[in-house]
Write a protein that holds these residues in place. Structure first.
Motif, PDB file in Angstrom:
ATOM      1  N   VAL A   7       1.605  -1.193   0.191  1.00  0.00           N
ATOM      2  CA  VAL A   7      -0.045   0.199   0.038  1.00  0.00           C
ATOM      3  C   VAL A   7       0.743   1.148  -0.329  1.00  0.00           C
ATOM      4  CG1 VAL A   7      -1.705  -1.086   1.513  1.00  0.00           C
ATOM      5  CG2 VAL A   7      -0.435   0.388   2.356  1.00  0.00           C
ATOM      6  N   MET A   8       0.561   2.507  -0.594  1.00  0.00           N
ATOM      7  CA  MET A   8       0.910   3.696  -0.404  1.00  0.00           C
ATOM      8  C   MET A   8       0.036   4.983   0.398  1.00  0.00           C
ATOM      9  SD  MET A   8       3.198   6.084  -3.519  1.00  0.00           S
ATOM     10  CE  MET A   8       1.050   6.250  -4.489  1.00  0.00           C
ATOM     11  N   ASP A   9       0.306   5.251   1.019  1.00  0.00           N
ATOM     12  CA  ASP A   9      -0.580   6.221   1.964  1.00  0.00           C
ATOM     13  C   ASP A   9      -0.484   7.439   0.875  1.00  0.00           C
ATOM     14  OD1 ASP A   9      -2.147   6.938   4.179  1.00  0.00           O
ATOM     15  OD2 ASP A   9      -0.865   9.237   3.735  1.00  0.00           O
ATOM     16  N   THR A  10      -1.388   8.030   0.311  1.00  0.00           N
ATOM     17  CA  THR A  10      -1.034   9.074  -0.235  1.00  0.00           C
ATOM     18  C   THR A  10      -1.976  10.854   0.407  1.00  0.00           C
ATOM     19  OG1 THR A  10      -3.396   9.607  -1.585  1.00  0.00           O
ATOM     20  CG2 THR A  10      -1.746   8.043  -2.425  1.00  0.00           C
ATOM     21  N   GLY A  11      -1.964  10.784   1.809  1.00  0.00           N
ATOM     22  CA  GLY A  11      -2.928  11.519   2.544  1.00  0.00           C
ATOM     23  C   GLY A  11      -4.751  11.331   2.290  1.00  0.00           C
ATOM     24  N   SER A  12      -4.837  11.665   1.533  1.00  0.00           N
ATOM     25  CA  SER A  12      -6.429  11.606   1.336  1.00  0.00           C
ATOM     26  C   SER A  12      -7.410   9.767   0.659  1.00  0.00           C
ATOM     27  CB  SER A  12      -7.319  12.008   0.489  1.00  0.00           C
ATOM     28  OG  SER A  12      -6.634  12.781  -1.081  1.00  0.00           O
ATOM     29  N   SER A  13      -6.081   9.375   0.139  1.00  0.00           N
ATOM     30  CA  SER A  13      -6.167   7.991   0.036  1.00  0.00           C
ATOM     31  C   SER A  13      -5.610   7.259   0.688  1.00  0.00           C
ATOM     32  CB  SER A  13      -6.766   7.941  -1.543  1.00  0.00           C
ATOM     33  OG  SER A  13      -5.939   8.604  -2.113  1.00  0.00           O
ATOM     34  N   ILE A  40       0.808  13.110   4.211  1.00  0.00           N
ATOM     35  CA  ILE A  40       1.006  11.765   4.125  1.00  0.00           C
ATOM     36  C   ILE A  40       1.911  11.077   4.709  1.00  0.00           C
ATOM     37  CG2 ILE A  40       2.535  10.556   2.357  1.00  0.00           C
ATOM     38  CD1 ILE A  40       1.735  12.031   0.105  1.00  0.00           C
ATOM     39  N   ARG A  41       1.134  10.012   5.690  1.00  0.00           N
ATOM     40  CA  ARG A  41       2.210   9.060   6.631  1.00  0.00           C
ATOM     41  C   ARG A  41       2.615   7.823   6.297  1.00  0.00           C
ATOM     42  NH1 ARG A  41      -1.160  10.372  11.016  1.00  0.00           N
ATOM     43  NH2 ARG A  41      -1.679  12.540  10.357  1.00  0.00           N
ATOM     44  N   PRO A  42       3.850   7.401   6.873  1.00  0.00           N
ATOM     45  CA  PRO A  42       4.651   6.342   5.972  1.00  0.00           C
ATOM     46  C   PRO A  42       3.438   4.648   6.880  1.00  0.00           C
ATOM     47  CG  PRO A  42       5.512   7.413   7.903  1.00  0.00           C
ATOM     48  CD  PRO A  42       4.554   8.128   7.731  1.00  0.00           C
ATOM     49  N   VAL A  43       3.724   4.250   5.571  1.00  0.00           N
ATOM     50  CA  VAL A  43       3.266   2.532   5.860  1.00  0.00           C
ATOM     51  C   VAL A  43       4.094   1.580   5.412  1.00  0.00           C
ATOM     52  CG1 VAL A  43       0.918   1.669   5.529  1.00  0.00           C
ATOM     53  CG2 VAL A  43       1.045   3.903   5.709  1.00  0.00           C
ATOM     54  N   VAL A  44       3.979   0.535   6.165  1.00  0.00           N
ATOM     55  CA  VAL A  44       4.451  -0.535   5.663  1.00  0.00           C
ATOM     56  C   VAL A  44       3.161  -1.442   6.175  1.00  0.00           C
ATOM     57  CG1 VAL A  44       5.854  -1.917   6.486  1.00  0.00           C
ATOM     58  CG2 VAL A  44       6.942   0.331   6.971  1.00  0.00           C
ATOM     59  N   TRP A  45       3.221  -2.385   4.315  1.00  0.00           N
ATOM     60  CA  TRP A  45       1.861  -2.702   4.657  1.00  0.00           C
ATOM     61  C   TRP A  45       2.774  -4.721   5.736  1.00  0.00           C
ATOM     62  CZ3 TRP A  45      -2.749  -2.987   3.684  1.00  0.00           C
ATOM     63  CH2 TRP A  45      -3.423  -4.271   3.854  1.00  0.00           C
TER      64      TRP A  45
END
Length: 217
Positions: A142-148, A206-211
């Motif tokens: 996944v990749m966080d875009t802030g709004s999605s 935008i937040r760092p996200v690790v699936w």
């Protein structure tokens, strides 16, 4: 130095014309994907939604993948994020009523798949009987875009709904906008403005996200 200065002042280095945000947006619309229906399910709660942000995400025929952006305000977002499963359906260009049913209200209010023919797929997620094609997907990143969130999915099963082969033509965003019933247009534009406002307010957060499957590697 004089030659360098002359090159920097050449036509290829002059500032491009400044475009208004809506002009840029209209140009970016040419990159829009087909209109797709996305289904998901968590703890017996099922849902369906409409998106125009899906693209093929692999050039290798032996590694079929796709990606789709889903706004965080969509009820489907958390269902997909928490289960890591979804089904993406290409729709025909005559399936306006299905788009209206799945795309113009929230699944928090009611079961949007009630009365729509479907069956459980390989992943236990609803597969619509009537579509051009369907892709059952398992989220691999996944990749966080802030709004999605952009969900990258491995395609684990493919079909044409309840049919043996595709029929008709694939619905595109441009075709839908040009041919939707006039009575729907004001509602469509209001929903679009709401989504645009949401995205404008949150896209920079935008937040760092690790699936979760990658955290164990």
């Amino acid at each position: 130095m004089r030659r360098l200065a002359a090159r920097l002042q050449g036509p290829e280095n002059r500032a491009m014309p400044k475009l208004e945000p809506d002009q840029v947006y209209q140009l970016l619309r040419h990159l829009t994907s087909p209109v797709v229906a996305i289904t998901c399910q968590r703890d017996g709660k099922r849902n369906g939604m409409i998106s125009d942000s899906a693209v093929r995400a692999s050039i290798a025929p032996t590694v079929p993948r796709l990606s789709v952006y889903i706004h965080k305000f969509n009820f489907s977002h958390d269902l997909i994020f928490e289960t890591g499963r979804f089904v993406l359906h290409l729709l025909r260009d005559d399936q306006f009523e299905l788009i209206h049913r799945l795309g113009f209200e929230s699944g928090r209010a009611r079961d949007k798949l009630a009365g729509i023919a479907h069956r459980p797929g390989t992943l236990g997620v609803p597969v619509l009987d009537d579509c051009y094609a369907h892709f059952e997907c398992s989220v691999v990143n996944v990749m966080d875009t802030g709004s999605s969130t952009c969900f990258l999915g491995d395609v684990v099963a493919v079909g044409h709904g309840a049919a043996e082969r595709p029929a008709g033509d694939v619905m595109t965003a441009g075709y839908f906008r040009a041919n939707m019933p006039p009575a729907w247009r004001s509602e469509y534009e209001a929903l679009l403005r709401t989504a645009q406002t949401y995205a404008a307010e949150r896209s920079r957060d935008i937040r760092p996200v690790v699936w979760r499957d990658l955290q164990q590697r």
